[in-house]
Design a protein around this motif. Structure first.
Motif, PDB file in Angstrom:
ATOM      1  N   GLU A   1      -8.295   4.590  -0.655  1.00 55.93           N
ATOM      2  CA  GLU A   1      -9.068   4.586   0.583  1.00 55.93           C
ATOM      3  C   GLU A   1      -8.866   5.947   1.221  1.00 55.93           C
ATOM      4  N   ILE A   2      -9.930   6.585   1.631  1.00 52.60           N
ATOM      5  CA  ILE A   2      -9.847   7.931   2.180  1.00 52.60           C
ATOM      6  C   ILE A   2     -10.238   7.897   3.647  1.00 52.60           C
ATOM      7  N   ILE A   3      -9.363   8.444   4.473  1.00 48.36           N
ATOM      8  CA  ILE A   3      -9.621   8.560   5.907  1.00 48.36           C
ATOM      9  C   ILE A   3      -9.478  10.035   6.259  1.00 48.36           C
ATOM     10  N   VAL A   4     -10.493  10.619   6.854  1.00 52.76           N
ATOM     11  CA  VAL A   4     -10.467  12.026   7.217  1.00 52.76           C
ATOM     12  C   VAL A   4     -10.386  12.118   8.737  1.00 52.76           C
ATOM     13  N   ALA A   5      -9.377  12.815   9.221  1.00 51.97           N
ATOM     14  CA  ALA A   5      -9.198  12.987  10.662  1.00 51.97           C
ATOM     15  C   ALA A   5      -9.068  14.470  10.971  1.00 51.97           C
ATOM     16  N   LYS A   6      -9.813  14.929  11.936  1.00 56.92           N
ATOM     17  CA  LYS A   6      -9.746  16.337  12.333  1.00 56.92           C
ATOM     18  C   LYS A   6      -8.533  16.532  13.229  1.00 56.92           C
ATOM     19  N   ARG A   7      -7.713  17.484  12.883  1.00 56.32           N
ATOM     20  CA  ARG A   7      -6.503  17.755  13.652  1.00 56.32           C
ATOM     21  C   ARG A   7      -6.829  18.806  14.703  1.00 56.32           C
ATOM     22  N   ASN A   8      -6.638  18.449  15.958  1.00 56.55           N
ATOM     23  CA  ASN A   8      -6.854  19.392  17.052  1.00 56.55           C
ATOM     24  C   ASN A   8      -5.556  20.133  17.324  1.00 56.55           C
ATOM     25  N   LYS A   9      -5.647  21.428  17.390  1.00 58.06           N
ATOM     26  CA  LYS A   9      -4.462  22.220  17.690  1.00 58.06           C
ATOM     27  C   LYS A   9      -4.198  22.132  19.190  1.00 58.06           C
ATOM     28  N   ALA A  10      -2.950  21.879  19.523  1.00 57.37           N
ATOM     29  CA  ALA A  10      -2.592  21.800  20.938  1.00 57.37           C
ATOM     30  C   ALA A  10      -2.602  23.191  21.543  1.00 57.37           C
TER      31      ALA A  10
ATOM     32  N   LYS B   1      -2.026  18.152   4.033  1.00 60.45           N
ATOM     33  CA  LYS B   1      -2.897  18.972   4.876  1.00 60.45           C
ATOM     34  C   LYS B   1      -3.626  19.934   3.956  1.00 60.45           C
ATOM     35  N   GLN B   2      -4.907  20.036   4.115  1.00 61.74           N
ATOM     36  CA  GLN B   2      -5.721  20.920   3.283  1.00 61.74           C
ATOM     37  C   GLN B   2      -6.721  21.648   4.164  1.00 61.74           C
ATOM     38  N   LYS B   3      -7.102  22.827   3.740  1.00 61.88           N
ATOM     39  CA  LYS B   3      -8.165  23.564   4.419  1.00 61.88           C
ATOM     40  C   LYS B   3      -9.505  23.097   3.874  1.00 61.88           C
ATOM     41  N   VAL B   4     -10.470  22.989   4.730  1.00 63.76           N
ATOM     42  CA  VAL B   4     -11.828  22.640   4.330  1.00 63.76           C
ATOM     43  C   VAL B   4     -12.570  23.940   4.062  1.00 63.76           C
ATOM     44  N   VAL B   5     -13.167  24.039   2.879  1.00 62.68           N
ATOM     45  CA  VAL B   5     -13.910  25.227   2.499  1.00 62.68           C
ATOM     46  C   VAL B   5     -15.364  24.817   2.282  1.00 62.68           C
ATOM     47  N   ASP B   6     -16.244  25.371   3.091  1.00 61.71           N
ATOM     48  CA  ASP B   6     -17.667  25.070   2.999  1.00 61.71           C
ATOM     49  C   ASP B   6     -17.920  23.558   3.035  1.00 61.71           C
ATOM     50  N   ARG B   7     -17.266  22.883   3.982  1.00 59.06           N
ATOM     51  CA  ARG B   7     -17.379  21.435   4.191  1.00 59.06           C
ATOM     52  C   ARG B   7     -16.962  20.620   2.969  1.00 59.06           C
ATOM     53  N   THR B   8     -16.139  21.202   2.086  1.00 56.87           N
ATOM     54  CA  THR B   8     -15.677  20.502   0.893  1.00 56.87           C
ATOM     55  C   THR B   8     -14.162  20.429   0.917  1.00 56.87           C
ATOM     56  N   LEU B   9     -13.643  19.264   0.575  1.00 55.62           N
ATOM     57  CA  LEU B   9     -12.203  19.052   0.555  1.00 55.62           C
ATOM     58  C   LEU B   9     -11.806  18.593  -0.840  1.00 55.62           C
ATOM     59  N   THR B  10     -10.837  19.274  -1.436  1.00 56.85           N
ATOM     60  CA  THR B  10     -10.346  18.903  -2.757  1.00 56.85           C
ATOM     61  C   THR B  10      -8.865  18.569  -2.632  1.00 56.85           C
ATOM     62  N   VAL B  11      -8.501  17.357  -3.013  1.00 58.60           N
ATOM     63  CA  VAL B  11      -7.114  16.907  -2.914  1.00 58.60           C
ATOM     64  C   VAL B  11      -6.633  16.497  -4.295  1.00 58.60           C
ATOM     65  N   LYS B  12      -5.588  17.142  -4.776  1.00 61.03           N
ATOM     66  CA  LYS B  12      -5.005  16.777  -6.059  1.00 61.03           C
ATOM     67  C   LYS B  12      -3.908  15.762  -5.780  1.00 61.03           C
TER      68      LYS B  12
ATOM     69  N   MET C   1       0.844  -1.173   0.000  1.00 62.69           N
ATOM     70  CA  MET C   1       0.000   0.000   0.000  1.00 62.69           C
ATOM     71  C   MET C   1       0.892   1.240   0.000  1.00 62.69           C
ATOM     72  N   GLU C   2       0.613   2.166  -0.869  1.00 59.34           N
ATOM     73  CA  GLU C   2       1.346   3.418  -0.955  1.00 59.34           C
ATOM     74  C   GLU C   2       0.496   4.491  -0.307  1.00 59.34           C
ATOM     75  N   ALA C   3       1.112   5.389   0.440  1.00 57.93           N
ATOM     76  CA  ALA C   3       0.351   6.416   1.145  1.00 57.93           C
ATOM     77  C   ALA C   3       0.761   7.808   0.669  1.00 57.93           C
ATOM     78  N   TYR C   4      -0.173   8.710   0.700  1.00 54.87           N
ATOM     79  CA  TYR C   4       0.050  10.107   0.353  1.00 54.87           C
ATOM     80  C   TYR C   4      -0.587  10.923   1.456  1.00 54.87           C
ATOM     81  N   LYS C   5       0.211  11.765   2.109  1.00 53.08           N
ATOM     82  CA  LYS C   5      -0.299  12.551   3.228  1.00 53.08           C
ATOM     83  C   LYS C   5      -0.229  14.029   2.868  1.00 53.08           C
TER      84      LYS C   5
END
Length: 72
Positions: A29-38, A7-18, A1-5
């Motif tokens: 396979e897409i996994i969306v995780a919300k990053r909490n700022k410490a 970070k993108q901003k969500v605009v109007d609940r829409t995420l576009t990843v090139k 399995m190859e992975a691509y990581k």
């Protein structure tokens, strides 16, 4: 399995990843995780915990001397 990581901003609940060219016609396979700022307070607590153990744990790949070996 190859992975691509990325970070993108969500605009109007829409995420576009090139994706890179290696992903052309690939099944993904897409996994969306919300990053909490410490918070600064949380960061301070973590650093304090690390400082507490400074000097107790040996660094990785540490080789004990002959005397230390027999005292264990």
């Amino acid at each position: 399995m190859e992975a691509y990581k990325t970070k993108q901003k969500v605009v109007d609940r829409t995420l576009t990843v090139k994706l890179p060219k290696e992903f052309t016609n690939a099944e993904v396979e897409i996994i969306v995780a919300k990053r909490n700022k410490a918070t600064p307070e949380t960061k301070k607590k973590k650093l304090a915990a690390l400082r507490k153990f400074k000097g107790i744990v040996k660094p990785p790949f540490y080789e004990p001397t002959e005397d230390e070996w027999y005292y264990q």
